[in-house]
Design an enzyme around this catalytic site. Structure first.
Site, short mmCIF file in Angstrom:
data_model
loop_
_atom_site.label_atom_id
_atom_site.label_comp_id
_atom_site.label_asym_id
_atom_site.label_seq_id
_atom_site.Cartn_x
_atom_site.Cartn_y
_atom_site.Cartn_z
N ASP A 22 0.83 -1.20 0.00
CA ASP A 22 0.00 0.00 0.00
C ASP A 22 0.87 1.26 0.00
O ASP A 22 1.90 1.30 -0.68
CB ASP A 22 -0.94 -0.02 1.21
CG ASP A 22 -2.27 0.66 0.92
OD1 ASP A 22 -2.28 1.89 0.81
OD2 ASP A 22 -3.29 -0.05 0.81
N HIS A 61 -3.87 6.08 3.41
CA HIS A 61 -4.56 4.84 3.03
C HIS A 61 -3.91 3.61 3.68
O HIS A 61 -4.57 2.78 4.32
CB HIS A 61 -4.57 4.71 1.51
CG HIS A 61 -5.49 3.66 0.99
ND1 HIS A 61 -5.11 2.35 0.81
CD2 HIS A 61 -6.79 3.72 0.60
CE1 HIS A 61 -6.12 1.66 0.32
NE2 HIS A 61 -7.16 2.47 0.18
N SER A 208 -11.54 -1.09 0.15
CA SER A 208 -10.17 -1.11 0.66
C SER A 208 -10.14 -1.46 2.14
O SER A 208 -9.33 -2.26 2.60
CB SER A 208 -9.50 0.26 0.46
OG SER A 208 -9.31 0.53 -0.89
#
Length: 621
Positions: A22, A61, A208
């Site tokens: 990520d 994220h 996600s």
């Protein structure tokens, strides 16, 4: 296998190694120091490198994913590989490099990927590295793209692909299982309060973050003693809130019999649908030994060259004198319904019975399933006919479509009977003759005879029994299957027009054509036009094609016939255009639409059209 219910209820994921691919982890968060090890992928294109200890997150994220995992499996070992920098976009090359680094340098139990690629040009390379990771015993959990389309690696069969559910009653710890080789899990689409970068905490929602819970569940299952992906999937299925069962029969063919077994064939009757077979007989992968018709059509004894102005000298013979002991193995049977009405004799039934009697195969343009249902099973493989129904649909896709990365060329028209299928065969021959690999879907039932990949027989006496969304989904999946064969270009061609001439009768509405364009999504269109077409209608057609897709109309092809009053002073007929009429019409259309106009069938002009298509797809677009 008997599983203890909800292994993850008390398990903390001890000793399970999870790699999070990520954007890293916020360096100012306590999570940063809890990560076992971290890496960052640097560089671009073929100059990528990996360094250790520089995995600070500037997006948030990756921090959120690690936060969810650590809350659910606090005793798992989390490793980070940072591949995103300033945003969540990435080149496919960098993605593949990152996966290869994990494959070769990191020992782990789970690879968590909360991202994916929807338009995948390097499909084989991407697929293969993911497969190698899976074969190493690493469980890949991947989120589907939030825009609703099919994405990779989530869609790969050896990956646990996680989508979001539309069930508002699912708790954050619950999920639905899908019996499907694309989607496996539909997780709760709840809001999640997570650690971030700026601000340090935030509320998020999407696949996600929902998929991170699934990776946590997989870690708990592994920590409890299961390691094989089949066992893990079976446990996840048995522990799900709801199961969407599959009713799809894998590899269900949309044609009865095997067309590749045709070696020598005859054709009957000599009608419009057979003309293309006669014109392009040299492109067929089998030998045609005879053309037959009924005497009432006035073709008996005439050569094909005298009827179609081509170089095929076969004589058309009366079907009543077919020598059924000859060594042909197949009868190609065109539409017989209207002709049978005229002569008051069921030609279809007659030909089927004769083929059955003499053990000849039949490829028919009509759906003859009702005939076959009355036959003994030993005769079923003799009969081949294209049809498409609900049994060919893949269930439980929840509207997900595949994005096609190969260039798609569409052949459309303003009306019927203007050479659209002929043009598809011309361009197919030219592309293949120049060394290109061509994928193709045809809407004429004869398409498969020419080696097309797929047929979607939606024209006269259609044997397509799908509508609207089902049609679009079916076509989209067929486009992807063609793309999987790695062609250089995919050619598709529709029937009739794309916009109605008039809205006063529902039969004027081109509903099937609209389904077809939405299911195939051409990048470029060649529009076939007539000399007598109203300019405003052509304008409407171009605007529609370019409005309903992102494609562009790059050329017009003029059908070389005009409408003339017949010699008796009443009614109309099609007559050939002379040179002056052709040049005048081409000039008028070129000036009006500012795109090239070509004459159908003219060898030099078809060569220029082919070059135009190649130039378009070779350009910056």
């Amino acid at each position: 296998m008997n599983y203890k219910k909800k292994l993850w209820e008390s398990n903390t994921g001890k000793s399970v190694n999870i790699v999070v691919l990520d954007s890293g982890v916020n360096i100012n968060s306590e999570l940063y120091n809890q990560v076992k090890a971290g890496y960052v992928v640097n560089g671009s294109l073929n100059a990528f490198t990996v360094s250790e200890g520089e995995y600070g997150d500037t997006i948030g994220h990756g921090t959120a994913i690690v936060d969810i995992l650590m809350r659910n499996v606090p005793d798992a070992n989390i490793y980070c590989l940072k591949m995103f920098d300033d945003d969540l976009s990435i080149s496919i090359e960098k993605f593949i490099y990152s996966l290869n680094f994990i494959l070769n340098h990191i020992d782990c139990d789970i690879l968590h990927i909360s991202s994916g690629i929807t338009c995948l040009e390097n499909y084989d390379e991407f697929y293969n590295v993911c497969k190698l990771i899976s074969e190493k015993g690493i469980i890949i959990v991947s989120a589907f793209d939030n825009d609703g389309s099919i994405s990779y690696p989530a869609a790969f069969p050896f990956v646990i692909g996680v989508d979001k559910s539309d069930n508002p009653n699912l708790k954050i710890s619950e999920y639905e299982w899908v019996d499907n080789n694309v989607i496996n899990i539909r997780a709760s689409n709840s809001f999640h309060r997570v650690k971030w970068c700026t601000p340090p905490n935030t509320i998020v929602r999407g696949t996600s973050f929902s998929s991170a819970y699934i990776s946590g569940y997989v870690a708990k299952i592994i920590s409890s003693g299961l390691s094989d992906i089949k066992d893990i999937k079976e446990y996840l299925r048995s522990s799900s809130k709801f199961v969407f069962p599959s009713s799809h029969v894998e590899n269900k063919r949309n044609i009865s019999g095997d067309i590749k077994n045709i070696n020598k064939a005859i054709v009957f009757p000599f009608n419009k649908e057979i003309h293309s077979i006669a014109r392009f007989v040299d492109t067929l992968p089998f030998e045609l030994t005879g053309f037959y018709d009924v005497k009432y059509n006035g073709n008996i004894g005439r050569t094909i060259s005298s009827i179609l102005q081509c170089e095929v000298d076969h004589k058309i013979m009366n079907y009543e004198i077919i020598n059924w002991d000859d060594n042909f193995d197949t009868v190609i049977l065109g539409h017989c319904k209207e002709l049978s009405k005229i002569i008051n004799f069921d030609l279809l039934s007659y030909m089927i019975e004769m083929c059955k009697k003499h053990h000849k195969k039949v490829y028919t343009f009509d759906d003859i399933s009702s005939y076959i249902s009355t036959l003994d099973e030993e005769y079923h493989d003799l009969f081949m006919f294209p049809y498409i129904s609900e049994e060919h649909l893949i269930k439980n896709r929840f509207g997900k479509m595949r994005r096609i990365s190969k260039p798609v060329l569409g052949i459309w028209g303003t009306s019927s009977r203007q050479g659209k299928f002929t043009l598809q065969l011309i361009l197919r021959k030219k592309f293949m003759g120049s060394g290109y690999q061509v994928g193709q879907i045809g809407t004429e039932p004869s398409s498969l005879l020419f080696g097309f990949d797929e047929v979607y027989p939606m024209g006269y006496n259609s044997s397509v029994y799908l509508q609207q969304f089902d049609s679009i989904q079916y076509l989209n999946e067929k486009m992807w299957e063609i793309e999987a064969g790695n062609p250089d270009i995919i050619i598709v061609g529709s029937q009739s027009g794309s916009v109605p001439y008039d809205t006063g009768n529902i039969l004027q509405y081109p509903v099937k054509q609209i389904d077809f364009i939405l299911g195939t999504q051409p990048d470029a269109f060649v529009l076939c036009v007539n000399q007598f077409d109203d300019i405003n209608y052509i304008i409407r057609s171009i605007k529609f094609l370019e409005g309903i897709t992102t494609g562009k109309v790059i050329a017009l092809v003029l059908f070389p016939l005009k409408i003339s009053e017949n010699n008796m002073g009443f009614g109309f007929r099609n007559t050939p255009m002379n040179y002056e009429e052709i040049e005048l019409t081409k000039s008028k259309f070129t000036e009006q639409f500012n795109i090239p106009v070509y004459l159908l069938g003219d060898i030099e002009e078809m060569d220029r059209l082919f070059e135009n298509c190649v130039d378009f797809f070779s350009g910056p677009q």
